[in-house]
Enzyme design. Structure first.
Site, PDB file in Angstrom:
ATOM      1  N   ARG A 167      33.668  38.141  46.511  1.00 22.08           N
ATOM      2  CA  ARG A 167      35.188  38.848  46.230  1.00 22.08           C
ATOM      3  C   ARG A 167      34.912  40.134  46.161  1.00 22.08           C
ATOM      4  O   ARG A 167      34.283  40.581  45.312  1.00 22.08           O
ATOM      5  CB  ARG A 167      35.739  38.163  44.754  1.00 22.08           C
ATOM      6  CG  ARG A 167      36.782  38.767  44.249  1.00 22.08           C
ATOM      7  CD  ARG A 167      37.565  38.050  42.808  1.00 22.08           C
ATOM      8  NE  ARG A 167      36.782  37.917  42.031  1.00 22.08           N
ATOM      9  CZ  ARG A 167      37.113  37.670  40.881  1.00 22.08           C
ATOM     10  NH1 ARG A 167      38.564  37.197  40.611  1.00 22.08           N
ATOM     11  NH2 ARG A 167      36.265  37.548  39.805  1.00 22.08           N
ATOM     12  N   ASP A 447      35.012  38.218  31.805  1.00 24.10           N
ATOM     13  CA  ASP A 447      35.332  39.171  32.534  1.00 24.10           C
ATOM     14  C   ASP A 447      36.612  40.090  32.290  1.00 24.10           C
ATOM     15  O   ASP A 447      37.024  39.909  31.119  1.00 24.10           O
ATOM     16  CB  ASP A 447      35.044  38.717  34.133  1.00 24.10           C
ATOM     17  CG  ASP A 447      36.450  37.768  34.412  1.00 24.10           C
ATOM     18  OD1 ASP A 447      37.570  38.027  33.535  1.00 24.10           O
ATOM     19  OD2 ASP A 447      36.679  37.410  35.535  1.00 24.10           O
TER      20      ASP A 447
END
Length: 533
Positions: A167, A447
């Site tokens: 990603r 996150d």
């Protein structure tokens, strides 16, 4: 093709760069990055400008809708033709940052695939990003190893490992350490360019290819941009168009209204969509931030079973399967609780029920944040999905309307929820500013989406002086009181004398700034990045 040699005016490094990573930032790799920048960065900036215009329309009361100009795309019976063999079965995916030991443990975890993350679980320091690229090169070459001197333990890859997906950073993030013609490079293009330049041949020799997760897309034109980037890079590197594959994270409220369109724009490269549940909640709050009728309750009450979250996940399944691609479920962020067996059992049962719901709804796979969750997620998908996937499952969920996708859930706003948002937001920010973007907090792996929800909810609740469940209004005075009390708790826990060795002073200031800002800051990482770049 003829490549233009790099001149000092083409590409420069910021004055803060001391390690130029010559084994990664080779002449060829930098030439490739410059070509990508020249061809695609102006349009990237235009797409970001359109996001601002769209937000202005939302602020004026326009609600998202299925685009009328693409009705034919939604109605037609086209499908995506090809999913590579090593991506057919993705029933359990593990995610995490590109730190070396994490990469080894994730690849060895028993999950089918591993998403190595340069985005929300990675604090984008120069060294984190460049060392992360080296870690992935070594992983793809099967030479990666790590020695932990504190544990006196060595780590290396098993014979069978998870399939790697990467990603890159979102379109909104720059790489401030690299200037091309005086402009900051795109973090998206920087991460993408280095990965495909150094890994494409290695992966293709093994019968695989570079596979990606694309984050935070807000419009099908952004998907088109990525498709053009992929095609250009494939031609530049002299590999067939369609070699690179992408799964798109549906983690913005606008993207859920354009699922068919996003798939169509990426039809030569796409293999799936994923329900990025935490960022999706953040996006819902952010896009409707100026409308009191869309205020969400405490974060813990916004589960995948509330109506708008349930509707969006089921719509992802329906549209993906109609187009013959994977519909990936959301994250289980729990981590094992080693010192409390009863609490651990309760947490794992929560995970099991979540994964059971996903596979029965028709998802083809799911996410976990910790190797300790791979087994329980795998068991649920093995039990209910004996085949490699269940793309054949269609028409199970009926019609899902525009109203379903934005339905505001019932619930309460509590002092406990306020305190948790402030506490978790500060703790995460402090860790991120130290260079760690993947943080274990209160038995959850968090996150950047966590801190985004935390500060955005506080910003909106404060703006509208919401009523708490005990009848009080959430005034500026109450926010200040609670914020100061939470700061004091953290200071006491850390020790005032030790604050100088932490980033808490910056985290306190940054969180408070984001909450009090008159004009909402689109991403906290944009502000926080200035502290680490």
């Amino acid at each position: 093709m003829e490549n233009t040699l790099i001149t000092p005016t083409d590409l420069q490094f910021s004055k803060t760069v001391t390690n130029y990573y010559p084994e990664l930032l080779t002449d060829g790799a930098l030439e490739f990055l410059v070509e990508l920048h020249k061809k695609f960065d102006r349009e990237r900036l235009q797409l970001l400008q359109e996001r601002i215009q769209q937000q202005m329309r939302f602020d004026e009361g326009v609600l998202p809708q299925f685009p009328p100009e693409t009705a034919q795309t939604r109605m037609a019976d086209w499908t995506v033709k090809h999913i590579p063999l090593d991506l057919q079965d993705r029933r359990v995916e593990i995610t995490g940052p590109v730190e070396r030991k994490m990469v080894i443990n994730a690849l060895n975890s028993g999950a089918k695939t591993f998403m190595a993350d340069f985005e929300d679980s990675n604090s984008p320091t120069w060294d984190n990003c460049l060392q992360g690229q080296q870690n992935l090169i070594d992983a793809n070459a099967r030479t990666i190893s790590f020695y932990d001197s504190k544990k006196d333990k060595s780590y290396s890859l098993k014979n069978e490992v998870a399939v790697l997906l990467v990603r890159p950073r979102g379109l909104h993030l720059n790489e401030r350490h690299v200037l091309i013609n005086g402009e900051e490079a795109s973090g998206s293009l920087f991460d993408f360019a280095l990965y495909v330049y150094h890994n494409t041949r290695t992966l293709m020799a093994r019968g695989s290819a570079p596979y990606f997760y694309l984050p935070k897309l807000e419009h099908y034109l952004e998907a088109r941009w990525w498709d053009e980037v992929f095609s250009f890079a494939e031609e530049y590197l002299n590999v067939p168009v369609g070699t690179f594959k992408a799964t798109v994270l549906i983690e913005t409220i606008t993207a859920s209204f354009q699922l068919d369109e996003i798939i169509y724009e990426l039809k030569n490269h796409i293999v799936g969509l994923n329900c990025g549940r935490w960022d999706y909640i953040f996006s819902y709050i952010k896009k409707f931030r100026n409308h009191p009728e869309f205020i969400l309750p405490d974060r813990d009450q916004v589960t995948m079973t509330v109506h708008f979250m349930d509707a969006y996940s089921k719509l992802v399944i329906e549209r993906c399967h109609k187009r013959h691609i994977h519909a990936m479920g959301g994250m289980a962020a729990q981590i094992p609780i080693k010192d409390n067996p009863a609490a651990n059992e309760a947490a794992l049962e929560k995970v099991r029920l979540d994964k059971e719901r996903e596979v029965k709804n028709g998802h083809d796979g799911t996410w976990v944040a910790h190797p300790g969750l791979v087994k329980i997620a795998m068991e649920e998908f093995d039990k209910h999905m004996p085949e490699a996937n269940q793309i054949y499952v269609t028409g199970r969920h009926g019609e899902i309307s525009e109203a379903d996708l934005i339905a505001s859930p019932n619930g309460s706003i509590t002092e406990t929820g306020i305190r948790k948002n402030i506490n978790v937001g500060i703790l995460y920010l402090e860790s991120w500013l130290k260079g760690n973007g993947c943080v274990a907090l209160y038995n959850l792996m968090e996150d950047a989406a966590t801190a985004e929800i935390s500060r955005t909810q506080i910003w909106q609740w404060r703006k509208f002086r919401v009523q708490l469940d005990d009848g009080r209004k959430f005034t500026d005075e109450l926010y200040t009181q609670i914020f100061n009390e939470e700061v004091e708790k953290i200071t006491h826990l850390v020790g005032e004398a030790n604050l100088v060795n932490t980033k808490f002073e910056q985290a306190f200031e940054l969180f408070d700034h984001l909450v009090r800002a008159r004009e909402f800051e689109e991403f906290l990482t944009l502000k926080a990045y200035q502290e680490i770049a």
